[in-house]
Scaffold this active site. Structure first.
Site, PDB file in Angstrom:
ATOM      1  N   ASP A  98     -68.143  24.644  -8.978  1.00  0.00           N
ATOM      2  CA  ASP A  98     -69.331  25.356  -9.493  1.00  0.00           C
ATOM      3  C   ASP A  98     -68.456  26.850  -8.913  1.00  0.00           C
ATOM      4  O   ASP A  98     -67.858  26.876  -7.935  1.00  0.00           O
ATOM      5  CB  ASP A  98     -70.407  25.236  -9.037  1.00  0.00           C
ATOM      6  CG  ASP A  98     -71.454  26.277  -9.657  1.00  0.00           C
ATOM      7  OD1 ASP A  98     -71.077  26.950 -10.460  1.00  0.00           O
ATOM      8  OD2 ASP A  98     -72.769  26.511  -8.931  1.00  0.00           O
ATOM      9  N   PHE A 109     -74.107  29.454 -11.494  1.00  0.00           N
ATOM     10  CA  PHE A 109     -74.687  28.491 -12.387  1.00  0.00           C
ATOM     11  C   PHE A 109     -73.626  28.270 -13.502  1.00  0.00           C
ATOM     12  O   PHE A 109     -73.731  27.782 -14.813  1.00  0.00           O
ATOM     13  CB  PHE A 109     -76.010  29.397 -13.421  1.00  0.00           C
ATOM     14  CG  PHE A 109     -76.780  30.297 -12.623  1.00  0.00           C
ATOM     15  CD1 PHE A 109     -77.573  29.934 -11.479  1.00  0.00           C
ATOM     16  CD2 PHE A 109     -76.596  31.499 -12.671  1.00  0.00           C
ATOM     17  CE1 PHE A 109     -78.126  30.705 -10.640  1.00  0.00           C
ATOM     18  CE2 PHE A 109     -77.406  32.378 -11.922  1.00  0.00           C
ATOM     19  CZ  PHE A 109     -78.227  32.019 -10.990  1.00  0.00           C
ATOM     20  N   HIS A 110     -72.487  27.814 -12.907  1.00  0.00           N
ATOM     21  CA  HIS A 110     -71.427  27.273 -13.744  1.00  0.00           C
ATOM     22  C   HIS A 110     -70.603  25.854 -13.456  1.00  0.00           C
ATOM     23  O   HIS A 110     -69.573  25.979 -13.178  1.00  0.00           O
ATOM     24  CB  HIS A 110     -70.119  28.269 -13.860  1.00  0.00           C
ATOM     25  CG  HIS A 110     -70.461  29.654 -14.202  1.00  0.00           C
ATOM     26  ND1 HIS A 110     -70.142  30.889 -13.731  1.00  0.00           N
ATOM     27  CD2 HIS A 110     -71.371  30.147 -15.033  1.00  0.00           C
ATOM     28  CE1 HIS A 110     -70.343  31.949 -14.356  1.00  0.00           C
ATOM     29  NE2 HIS A 110     -71.447  31.342 -15.063  1.00  0.00           N
ATOM     30  N   PRO A 111     -71.612  25.071 -13.142  1.00  0.00           N
ATOM     31  CA  PRO A 111     -71.172  23.831 -12.690  1.00  0.00           C
ATOM     32  C   PRO A 111     -70.310  22.914 -13.863  1.00  0.00           C
ATOM     33  O   PRO A 111     -70.791  22.971 -14.993  1.00  0.00           O
ATOM     34  CB  PRO A 111     -72.314  22.852 -12.415  1.00  0.00           C
ATOM     35  CG  PRO A 111     -73.339  23.489 -13.444  1.00  0.00           C
ATOM     36  CD  PRO A 111     -73.122  25.086 -13.238  1.00  0.00           C
TER      37      PRO A 111
END
Length: 504
Positions: free
Chosen positions: A290, A440-442
């Site tokens: 992430d 918030f970018h897994p």
């Protein structure tokens, strides 16, 4: 039992695209199953309200395992509603720099470089007035830059230029480095989610069935082929069968979790959870990673005007050092501070935010039990590779340089975080660990590849299982140098083509 040609599990960004594209053929029966609600909260439509959506019914509201970087668990929001995370995110619609996708092709995801994805980026968007060889003009999404630009963002652009960084004509396009106005999924002052752009126009199609508030328990596999899915409706267990394929589009967390619940994954973990192994795939749930955030925050010398957009709108891509193939840092200017839970602070500040775009730290997703209702164990293991902290140190120094530029003189008061006394590399490292927050970018738990720990092949087919594909952020081998939502649209557009080609 009910029969369909395609079953799409998860109605987030990717699932909305897939259901809409597949159901364009009136001879194809499509089932779209979503665990969340059909209707997003009213606040979802209000762009500056996005931070207030975390922890609502539209969010899975997960938390990570305790992170060694700061000793606590972190909130880990992702969407649980039609449109998924596109209904609760900060609405950036930007591509990563082309070099970050070309790395995919060089590391086992052949055919997934930037130029391979470009037709699908273009297919998703309607962005007139840009380079037509790079940007699309007839897609469902109509993103654009913030108008008017907030004074803090105007000062940020001027500050970036003042300290010598280039200004990009189209920072969202994937070709340029430098600073510019980012495209946002905001139309006429309201959020445009994947559900808005793709699903709403398709709702009246008789060949498309959408089930909401419905949690899929497992994919049914017989003799090495996915036959359908099992879910509960009230007190009844329902089996929906697929004549063609099942596609998991439940995101980096949900798709890997569902594979494991279906007996597809590392045998030792499945046995430990009391799940009968169906297919040994040791890579399911590995490679979780992430983007993380840190920031320099300032107390303004005058009241900040209200934000009409997404609290930002200007981003920049830079390299942390010379000799790199492409940018590995992103910056944004924000009229609100973005605090991690280990380092909360006062409201009313503005910030210069930095994020390491190409992290090397890798974590895992594992089941907590064999019960589909139990949330899985999410462990991104942020900053376990010191390289990521070193990049963030460089980023924070660049953020502070811009924050101290003359362009901010009419707004800049006290530096609140990290504070003027934090100057050495070690002091900054400590601050970066304490201020840790997910961007918030897994991605990555079902990655594309052909090695022993890859989960899907270059056609997005799950290795060793016929009739089963994954199409969402989980298939990304590595996170691109951008907010991930635009890339998920492109992956889903390509997946729709792959499915149609296979049928024909």
């Amino acid at each position: 039992m009910t029969d369909y040609d395609y079953i799409v599990v998860g109605a987030g960004t990717a699932g909305s695209v897939l259901a809409a594209r597949l159901s364009e053929d009136p001879n194809v029966r499509v089932l779209l199953v979503e665990a969340g609600s059909r209707h997003a909260p009213d606040l979802s439509a209000v762009p500056p309200a996005w931070p207030m959506l975390f922890g609502t019914d539209a969010d899975w509201a997960d938390t990570t395992e305790r992170q060694d970087a700061n000793g606590i668990s972190l909130p880990f929001p992702h969407g649980r509603v039609l449109g998924g995370s596109s209904s609760i995110n900060a609405m950036f619609f930007v591509r990563g720099h082309h070099t970050s996708y070309d790395d995919w092709a060089r590391t086992g995801a052949s055919g997934w470089g930037f130029r391979d994805l470009l037709p699908y980026f273009r297919r998703s968007e309607n962005v007139p007035g840009r380079d037509p060889s790079l940007r699309g003009t007839d897609g469902p999404l109509t993103p654009g830059p913030a108008e008017p630009l907030h004074p803090i963002m105007e000062a940020g652009l001027a500050a970036a230029a003042e300290v010598g960084h280039p200004l990009a004509a189209d920072v969202s396009g994937g070709e340029e480095e430098g600073f510019g106005r980012a495209d946002l999924n905001i139309v006429n002052g309201r959020r445009q989610s994947a559900a808005d752009a793709y699903l709403l126009p398709a709702l009246d199609r008789p060949n498309l069935t959408i089930l909401t508030d419905t949690l899929v328990h497992r994919v049914i596999v017989r003799d090495g082929r996915a036959m359908g899915v099992e879910y509960r409706a009230g007190n009844d267990v329902v089996i929906a069968s697929s004549a063609e394929e099942v596609v998991l589009s439940s995101g980096t967390i949900g798709s890997a979790q569902l594979l494991l619940l279906s007996g597809i994954g590392p045998k030792s973990h499945l046995t430990e959870m009391g799940i009968e192994p169906v297919r040994e795939l040791p890579g399911v749930g590995l490679n979780l990673h992430d983007h993380s955030l840190s920031q320099v925050t300032y107390r303004p010398t005058q009241p900040l005007p209200p934000m009409e957009h997404n609290h930002s709108g200007v981003i920049g891509l830079l390299r942390s050092r010379s000799g790199l193939d492409g940018p590995d840092l992103q910056f944004l200017f924000s009229d609100i501070p973005l605090y991690g839970p280990a380092l909360p602070g006062p409201d009313g500040l503005y910030s210069v935010v930095c994020s390491a775009m190409l992290p090397r730290s890798r974590g895992t997703l594992r089941l907590r039990s064999g019960d589909p209702a139990d949330r899985p164990r999410i462990d991104p293991r942020y900053y376990t590779d010191d390289h990521d902290v070193d990049v963030m140190v460089a980023g924070l120094r660049l953020a502070r340089e811009m924050g101290r530029a003359n362009a901010f003189k009419d707004w800049r008061g006290e530096e609140v975080f990290p504070g003027p006394d934090v100057n050495s590399d070690e002091e900054i490292r400590n601050y970066i660990r304490r201020s840790l927050l997910t961007y918030f970018h897994p991605v990555g738990t079902c990655r594309i590849g052909d090695d022993d720990t890859a989960v899907v092949d270059t056609q997005l087919r799950v290795h060793g299982i016929e009739g089963l594909r994954v199409a969402d952020a989980s298939v990304m081998p590595s996170v691109p140098s951008a907010n991930t939502n635009a890339t998920v649209y492109a992956i889903a557009e390509r997946a729709a083509d792959l499915l149609r080609e296979n049928r024909s």
